[in-house]
Design an enzyme around this catalytic site. Structure first.
Site: not given
Ligand code: YH5
Length: 275
Positions: A219, A254
């Protein structure tokens, strides 16, 4: 234990959820998994690499992404769900749409991963009428605009309050706690400072008494911290984030890079007695 369709997942060691994008505009792989066939190949590879859960998503929810129609999302996701049905792995479907949830559950999906925390009309009922697990995630705003001006007085308290309310709503709708997972939603309507606060205090979410999932893989916050422009250069930063999340109580991570995460967590599990 997490009740997850026909699976019962032990939570005594952290589980790895491998990301399978079926989106042509995917920023991370240049759209290589746009077609279901390529996504199925990728899913099988993540399975070989040791994924405990596969998370299949047909609607890109990265900041600024455009939404897709129900039909298009079904066209992307369903072939992957169907191809994985014969494999011994729980398949999670990353969707906000009740109609997609219903189709995925009918075709054997074991989990619904909803970045909208079952707020779509009929979503609570669709999941309640099944035995699948569900991940309830926090976000502020809509994906198109959520990064424009995120604002909180106390991000940890506000995200916790939202998740507590959604856990209560799910239980009231008849979804037992043993099927629930919560997620603070890193990057979803949060500045870098908000994301850092959430990861630093992730252990506070344990108070909600529901297993915690963390999605930090590749991210932008990691890119900002480590000075990495390209998402596929953020693997080492992602490993550090996954380890921190697990040490602060995350039971599911995840991730895009299943093999690297597995190897790193094997070391953590032995030293910390998670295994
Ligand atoms: C999540 O955290 N995230 S999709 C931007 C990136 C890299 C990755 C710019 N679905 C989550 O993975 N579901 C997504 O770099 C999720 N938790 C849960 N439960 C966004 C994503 C990403 C976005």
């Amino acid at each position: 234990m997490l009740f997850c369709g026909r699976f019962t997942l032990p939570l005594d060691r952290p589980l790895i959820m491998g990301i399978v994008n079926v989106t042509p505009d995917s920023f991370f792989d240049g759209g290589r998994h746009a077609s279901p066939a390529t996504a199925i190949e990728h899913a099988l590879r993540l399975l070989e690499e040791g994924a405990d859960i596969l998370d299949v998503g047909g609607e890109s929810s990265r900041p600024g992404a455009l939404s897709v129609s129900v039909d298009e999302e079904l066209r992307r996701v369903m072939p992957v769900v169907e191809a994985m049905r014969g494999r011994d792995v729980p398949v999670s479907v990353d969707t906000c749409k009740t109609e997609v949830m219903r189709a995925a559950i009918a075709s054997g999906a074991a989990m619904i991963n909803d970045i909208d925390a079952l707020q779509d009309e009929g979503a609570l009922a669709a999941v309640a009428g099944s035995d699948v697990a569900v991940c309830l995630m926090h976000k502020q705003g809509a994906p198109q605009t959520m990064q424009l001006a995120p604002r909180y007085d106390d991000v940890v308290a506000e995200v916790m309050a939202f998740l507590a309310a959604r856990v209560a709503a799910a239980e009231a709708a008849g979804i037992s706690r043993a099927r629930l997972v919560i997620d603070p939603g890193f990057g979803f309507g949060k500045t870098l400072a908000h994301n850092i606060d959430l990861l630093r205090h992730l252990n506070r979410f344990r108070m909600l008494g529901v297993p915690l999932l963390a999605g930090l893989s590749r991210k932008a916050m990691l890119g900002k911290i480590a000075g990495l422009e390209a998402a596929d250069e953020r693997i080492y930063a992602s490993i550090a984030a996954a380890i921190l999340a697990v040490q602060k109580g995350a039971r599911i991570v995840r991730v895009h890079d299943v093999k690297a995460t597995r190897e790193a967590l094997q070391v953590v599990n032995i030293i910390e007695g998670n295994e």
